[in-house]
Design an enzyme around this catalytic site. Structure first.
Site, PDB file in Angstrom:
ATOM      1  CG  LEU A 262      -2.320  16.589  34.671  1.00 38.10           C
ATOM      2  CD1 LEU A 262      -3.766  16.779  35.151  1.00 38.10           C
ATOM      3  CD2 LEU A 262      -1.388  17.474  35.498  1.00 38.10           C
ATOM      4  CG  ASP A 263       2.861  12.233  37.217  1.00 38.22           C
ATOM      5  OD1 ASP A 263       3.371  12.313  36.080  1.00 38.22           O
ATOM      6  OD2 ASP A 263       3.408  12.644  38.255  1.00 38.22           O
ATOM      7  NE  ARG A 264      -1.246   4.336  36.145  1.00 43.51           N
ATOM      8  CZ  ARG A 264      -1.278   3.409  37.090  1.00 43.51           C
ATOM      9  NH1 ARG A 264      -2.433   3.133  37.687  1.00 43.51           N
ATOM     10  NH2 ARG A 264      -0.200   2.754  37.430  1.00 43.51           N
TER      11      ARG A 264
END
Ligand code: URA
Length: 240
Positions: free
Chosen positions: A101-103
């Site tokens: 997942l993106d930050r």
């Protein structure tokens, strides 16, 4: 874990002996003779027998509610990683995240040290469902829903598979939309790029589910839950 690795570790078998055990039908899973040496097994959901000896695995599976701001990486100089979210005692060796997942994305992330499982859950042919909720910076319309249903084309020309976009709430005063999106693939930055292709921006993104598993309803970012036997059983079709 891989069945042949388990047998080798438990019984210290040579390669030749391993082959003989399989060929002579002494290796059974749930009562059926197993021929595939490299298949994935877990003794919580499979009865693993070699002759009359039962073998047991010991692998970890956590469902992490990833907080925004935390990176999906083994280590990072500047940010907390998803593994830092676990208590020290729960940080089993070889844990990895199934997908990323993106930050700035929060929500569902499966952490495990079962190596083959991640490969199978992420394989495009498996078409594993992913469910997201997001806040979008503009009003999402019926036209957008149709575009998602027909298959979004990213600005770089990449074609996506049909996706199911639902509008949960429209805030006309602040020009914001709250949506739920179900997709069956996992391209890099997929959700953000899908909305960009419609000229819209994802402001917040949270993953709720992957395949047959959902975040518990009252889960908060930072919480994590060892998978129950019932949840692991739901993943059984992904153990090849
Ligand atoms: N799609 C995105 O754009 N970001 C994520 O983190 C997950 C899916």
């Amino acid at each position: 874990m891989r069945l042949d690795k388990l047998i080798e570790e438990a019984l210290h078998t040579s390669r030749k002996e391993m082959k003989r055990l399989f060929l002579s039908g002494q290796v059974t899973i749930d009562g059926t003779k197993e021929r595939q040496q490299n298949r994935n097994v877990d003794s919580q959901i499979h009865k693993i027998m070699v002759g009359n000896q039962q073998l047991f695995t010991d692998e970890a599976y956590y469902l992490l509610d990833k907080p925004a701001g935390v990176v999906t990486a083994n280590s990072d100089l500047n940010h907390q990683t998803v593994f830092d979210c676990l208590k020290k005692a729960d940080r089993y060796p070889d844990l990895y995240a199934v997908g990323r997942l993106d930050r700035d994305t929060s929500g569902f992330l499966l952490l495990t040290n079962n190596g083959p499982l991640g490969y199978d859950l992420l394989h495009p042919e498996k078409k594993v469902t992913k469910v997201y909720e997001a806040c979008i910076n503009e009003i999402v319309t019926e036209t957008d829903i149709t575009k998602f249903r027909d298959g979004i084309i990213f600005l770089d020309g990449t074609q996506c598979k049909p996706a199911n976009l639902e509008i949960l709430q429209i805030d006309t005063k602040n020009q914001r939309s709250y949506i739920r999106l179900t997709i069956w693939e996992g391209k890099f930055h997929q959700v953000k790029k899908m909305f960009l292709a419609c000229g819209k921006k994802v402001l917040t993104l949270r993953r709720l589910a992957m395949g047959p598993l959902y975040l518990p309803e009252n889960s908060q970012p930072g919480d994590y839950f060892p998978l129950t036997k019932a949840q692991l059983t739901l993943l059984k079709p992904y153990f090849r």
